[in-house]
Design an enzyme around this catalytic site. Structure first.
Site, PDB file in Angstrom:
ATOM      1  N   CYS A  82       0.796  -1.225   0.000  1.00 41.81           N
ATOM      2  CA  CYS A  82       0.000   0.000   0.000  1.00 41.81           C
ATOM      3  C   CYS A  82       0.833   1.281   0.000  1.00 41.81           C
ATOM      4  O   CYS A  82       0.278   2.380  -0.027  1.00 41.81           O
ATOM      5  CB  CYS A  82      -0.973  -0.043   1.167  1.00 41.81           C
ATOM      6  SG  CYS A  82      -1.971  -1.555   1.067  1.00 41.81           S
ATOM      7  N   HIS A 133      -9.592   2.554   0.017  1.00 41.67           N
ATOM      8  CA  HIS A 133      -8.170   2.204  -0.003  1.00 41.67           C
ATOM      9  C   HIS A 133      -7.877   1.514  -1.326  1.00 41.67           C
ATOM     10  O   HIS A 133      -8.173   0.334  -1.502  1.00 41.67           O
ATOM     11  CB  HIS A 133      -7.818   1.307   1.175  1.00 41.67           C
ATOM     12  CG  HIS A 133      -6.340   1.178   1.389  1.00 41.67           C
ATOM     13  ND1 HIS A 133      -5.423   1.452   0.399  1.00 41.67           N
ATOM     14  CD2 HIS A 133      -5.615   0.835   2.488  1.00 41.67           C
ATOM     15  CE1 HIS A 133      -4.205   1.265   0.870  1.00 41.67           C
ATOM     16  NE2 HIS A 133      -4.289   0.895   2.142  1.00 41.67           N
ATOM     17  N   HIS A 138      -1.673   8.667   5.134  1.00 42.82           N
ATOM     18  CA  HIS A 138      -2.061   7.316   4.712  1.00 42.82           C
ATOM     19  C   HIS A 138      -3.527   7.110   5.125  1.00 42.82           C
ATOM     20  O   HIS A 138      -4.303   6.572   4.364  1.00 42.82           O
ATOM     21  CB  HIS A 138      -1.123   6.281   5.324  1.00 42.82           C
ATOM     22  CG  HIS A 138      -1.302   4.932   4.720  1.00 42.82           C
ATOM     23  ND1 HIS A 138      -1.065   4.684   3.391  1.00 42.82           N
ATOM     24  CD2 HIS A 138      -1.741   3.756   5.234  1.00 42.82           C
ATOM     25  CE1 HIS A 138      -1.339   3.424   3.118  1.00 42.82           C
ATOM     26  NE2 HIS A 138      -1.753   2.833   4.218  1.00 42.82           N
TER      27      HIS A 138
END
Lengths: 410, 363
Positions: free
Chosen positions: A164, A330, A295
């Site tokens: 990620c 996400h 994030h």
């Protein structure tokens, strides 16, 4: 002095927008990409919202790459690459004579197709999998597909599997290759396609929110899995000036660190170290950062740990810190690449995208997350955080490009 | 950016491998020099497989090799990577500040556990009745992060997934980290595991009947001065790593261009190449690879390094095994150019090569 590196083109395929102009509008509006997942059968899950890319017809974007021969994530990457070179106004014939790097980050590579192959295996046995489907699985195809779509042969096409944070790793690879003088241009970003395995993993860990993603909110419930791609064109400031290119932003610096602690849980020390490395690489002090794209996954572990690390580095009054995942979900390997485009747009167009779905800030986070509505802002320097499973952290800092001033004063 | 480091030669100062020849560098070196085949009948515990022979690391049980602590849910490719790192680090002494040592691994992860996880979701009484402990194993960067966790290496940690060229892609990325001063030394290499799922995917992907291999090879890459500081003798200098993309079905022209550009970057003439270890790619791909190399450097150089075909088709780790094969023979003296090359090609269209100068004893 190594050459300065700038962003001159952006391509976006994401749950709220196709193309950089629509992405800019969606960011200003606070458009939310969440909807019931349709890409795989969600029967049996108590809740199954996600952020899918809808209305994406690969044939609209791809001219060279046979879209039926590559997987969904590769289609996204190649389309974003095509959009990025068009946004940059690059002459492809000229580009083909130059040396370049094509770096695409990903979490799941061709897992969207692997899941389908597993279904086929269940139905027909292992010998009954479709070879054409199996050939769409390898992750290496993500970067190669960008190169093939643009007919770029003299490029180092690398797929980075750093989960990620992978989009920032890819941008970092482009930055370093340009600084070293080894290449003349870089196409960097990230891509992933929604898949059952990824969703089920996060769901089983209790990390999937029922309906909305709410980074930094006291009542946040977790992530929504998403998909998409973003690709940025990077070149030296000198190259951009020579061809009269419009510059979205300058890439000021990169930080990379590994927690080396836990396969999933983020670690404050590793994250803070990564941000300090990025600031040092950019040649700036924490006080010069105007905003952070966090994030910000909307999980308890991420948001609290990331907020603590931000406070550790930036002190009691950190810059405004937005959580794009409230809008985009996400998007895994695409997440930091989409964050990078958002940073470049914030800097070039003078606004901060909001953290939507925000009701009440978690006192443990204590950040101004620009709740719910975009605000006009003079963003000169913006930091893009990427934190991944495996403690793979990557932070990139962008700044407004002022050709005649030193980067830190930009 | 450390400009002096940018200009310094980068060297491999240590290496190790876990391979079908066994655990450790010596087993690998003796094995490839002998050229002995390593294919064995696949154990029935793997279930139905398309080809009954494969080249497995003998008796490699993760918990037996690494111990029972922290290995309950460890996947095979991570186990191979962590074990290889342990072998390498045992021989190199103190590496100093752990935040200055990076890890770069070429791998596409564990297809078997990805498949098992999805299968459990599809076949279970509830789609979320899956094993939560293996969720992180399904992410490609798990093996590299396990190396970091087990050996406390906190520098940049990266995973590259470019198929058969992964070892060279990893080397190129590691070089970038050292050149930009983001790390002082990097454990770099690649890893691949054997499994029934990988065997079936390879079976459907290619038309060849392949005995698949597995393993991991890691190299300590650092500047010449960092090697001196650690009292490590340089074994091999990295002159160039180059990668390009074949746009058509024939990878030959792209590989040839890739070699020409690498030679140009390294200021090396083709006749200086004394040894080439190609990737022994299966089928047409392999024929195109060999022809491209032969057309540029002649046929003789192709015979001077041990073949890696005895390890089976090792996919993501093959380029790292090729480099290990170069390091497994003492450099020849006199008459032959002292530049060694490795080449690699993939079905996806990536081609790559590396140019190296082998460092002789008392050089």
């Amino acid at each position: 002095m190594p050459p300065r590196v700038v962003v001159t083109g952006c391509g976006v395929v994401c749950p709220t927008a196709l193309g950089v102009e629509e992405f800019a509008r969606a960011l200003r509006e606070g458009r939310e990409g969440a909807r019931p997942i349709s890409l795989f059968d969600t029967t049996g899950f108590a809740h199954s919202h996600g952020c899918e890319v809808t209305g994406f017809d690969p044939r609209r974007w791809l001219r060279e790459l046979p879209s039926d021969r590559v997987g969904r994530a590769s289609q996204f990457a190649a389309a974003a690459g095509r959009m990025a070179v068009e946004d940059a106004g690059l002459d492809l014939d000229a580009l083909r004579a130059l040396r370049g790097v094509v770096a695409v980050g990903t979490t799941d590579g061709g897992s969207h197709e692997l899941d389908q192959a597993v279904e086929m295996e269940i139905a027909r046995g292992p010998s009954g999998m479709d070879p054409a489907l199996v050939r769409r699985i390898p992750a290496g195809a993500l970067s190669v597909s960008v190169a093939r779509e643009l007919r770029l042969s003299r490029v180092d096409a690398v797929t980075l599997g750093t989960a990620c944070a992978a989009g920032n790793y890819a941008i970092g690879a482009g930055l370093d290759a340009l600084r070293s003088g080894e290449v003349d241009f870089a196409l960097c970003g990230g891509a992933d396609a929604l898949c059952r395995r990824n969703f089920t993993g996060f769901y089983r860990l209790g990390l999937v929110a029922p309906r909305h993603c709410q980074p930094f909110d006291a009542n946040r419930r977790g992530i929504l899995t998403g998909e998409g791609a973003a690709v940025l064109v990077l070149e030296t400031a000198e190259s951009a000036a020579r061809r009269g290119a419009r510059v979205h932003a300058e890439v000021l610096g990169l930080g990379l660190s590994c927690d080396a602690r836990h396969p999933i849980a983020p670690d404050e020390e590793g994250i803070a170290r990564c941000m300090r490395l990025a600031l040092k690489d950019a040649g700036i002090t924490p006080g010069m950062v105007d905003a952070i794209s966090a994030h910000g996954t909307g999980t308890r572990a991420n948001d609290v740990t990331e907020s603590r690390a931000i406070h550790e580095v930036f002190g009691p009054r950190p810059p405004r810190t937005i959580g794009l995942k409230a809008m985009l979900g996400h998007t895994m390997g695409a997440a930091t690449a989409l964050g990078a485009v958002a940073c470049a747009l914030a800097i070039s167009r003078g606004f901060l995208p909001p953290t939507i779905n925000h009701v009440e800030t978690d006192p443990e986070c204590a950040l101004d997350c620009v709740p719910n509505r975009a605000v006009p802002a003079d963003v000169r320097i913006m930091q893009n955080n990427g934190l991944a499973f495996g403690g793979n952290n990557a932070v990139v800092i962008f700044g407004r490009h002022a050709p005649d001033a030193p980067p830190a004063a930009g | 950016m450390d400009v002096s480091a940018a200009r310094e030669p980068l060297v491999v100062s240590a290496w190790s491998a876990v391979s079908p020849f066994g655990i450790g560098r010596d087993a690998f070196a003796a094995g490839v020099r002998s050229g002995a085949g390593t294919a064995r009948r696949v154990a029935e515990s793997h279930g139905e497989v398309p080809h009954d022979h494969a080249c497995l690391v003998p008796d490699f049980d993760v918990r037996a090799v690494l111990g029972r602590k922290g290995t309950r849910s460890m996947d095979r490719v991570s186990g191979l990577a962590v074990a290889t790192a342990r072998e390498l680090l045992a021989g190199v002494g103190d590496l100093g500040d752990p935040t200055r040592t990076g890890v770069v691994l070429g791998t596409s992860g564990t297809a078997q556990q990805m498949r098992d996880f999805t299968r459990d979701s599809l076949l279970g009484s509830r789609p979320f009745h899956v094993n939560p402990a293996i969720v992180p194993n399904g992410v490609m960067n798990h093996a590299a992060s396990q190396i970091a966790i087990w050996h406390d290496l906190r520098g940049p940690n990266a995973t590259v997934a470019t198929g058969r060229t992964s070892g060279l892609s990893a080397l190129a990325y590691a070089r970038g980290l050292l050149r930009s001063g983001r790390a002082r030394r990097v454990l770099v290499g690649a890893a691949e595991e054997y499994s029934a799922t990988r065997a079936w995917l390879e079976h459907h992907r290619t038309s060849e009947r392949l005995a698949l291999g597995e393993g991991c090879a890691l190299f300590l890459l650092e500047s010449g001065s960092a090697a001196r500081d650690g009292a490590r003798r340089p074994l091999l200098e990295v002159l160039a790593v180059e990668s390009q993309v074949a746009l058509g079905d024939d990878v030959g022209p792209a590989l040839r261009q890739c070699l020409v550009d690498a030679l140009d970057r390294a200021a090396v003439r083709p006749e200086e190449i004394g040894v080439v270890r190609h990737s022994a790619a299966p089928g047409d791909l392999g024929r195109q690879e060999v022809e491209a190399v032969r057309s540029l450097v002649g046929a003789e150089a192709l015979t001077r390094a041990p073949d890696v075909a005895c390890l089976g088709e090792t996919s993501s780790v093959v380029a790292a095994f090729q480099l290990a094969a170069l390091l497994s023979v003492a450099p020849t003296r006199g008459g032959v150019g002292d530049v060694a090359a490795i080449t690699s090609v993939t079905d996806e269209g990536t081609v790559a090569c590396g140019l190296f100068r082998l460092v002789r004893d008392r050089d």
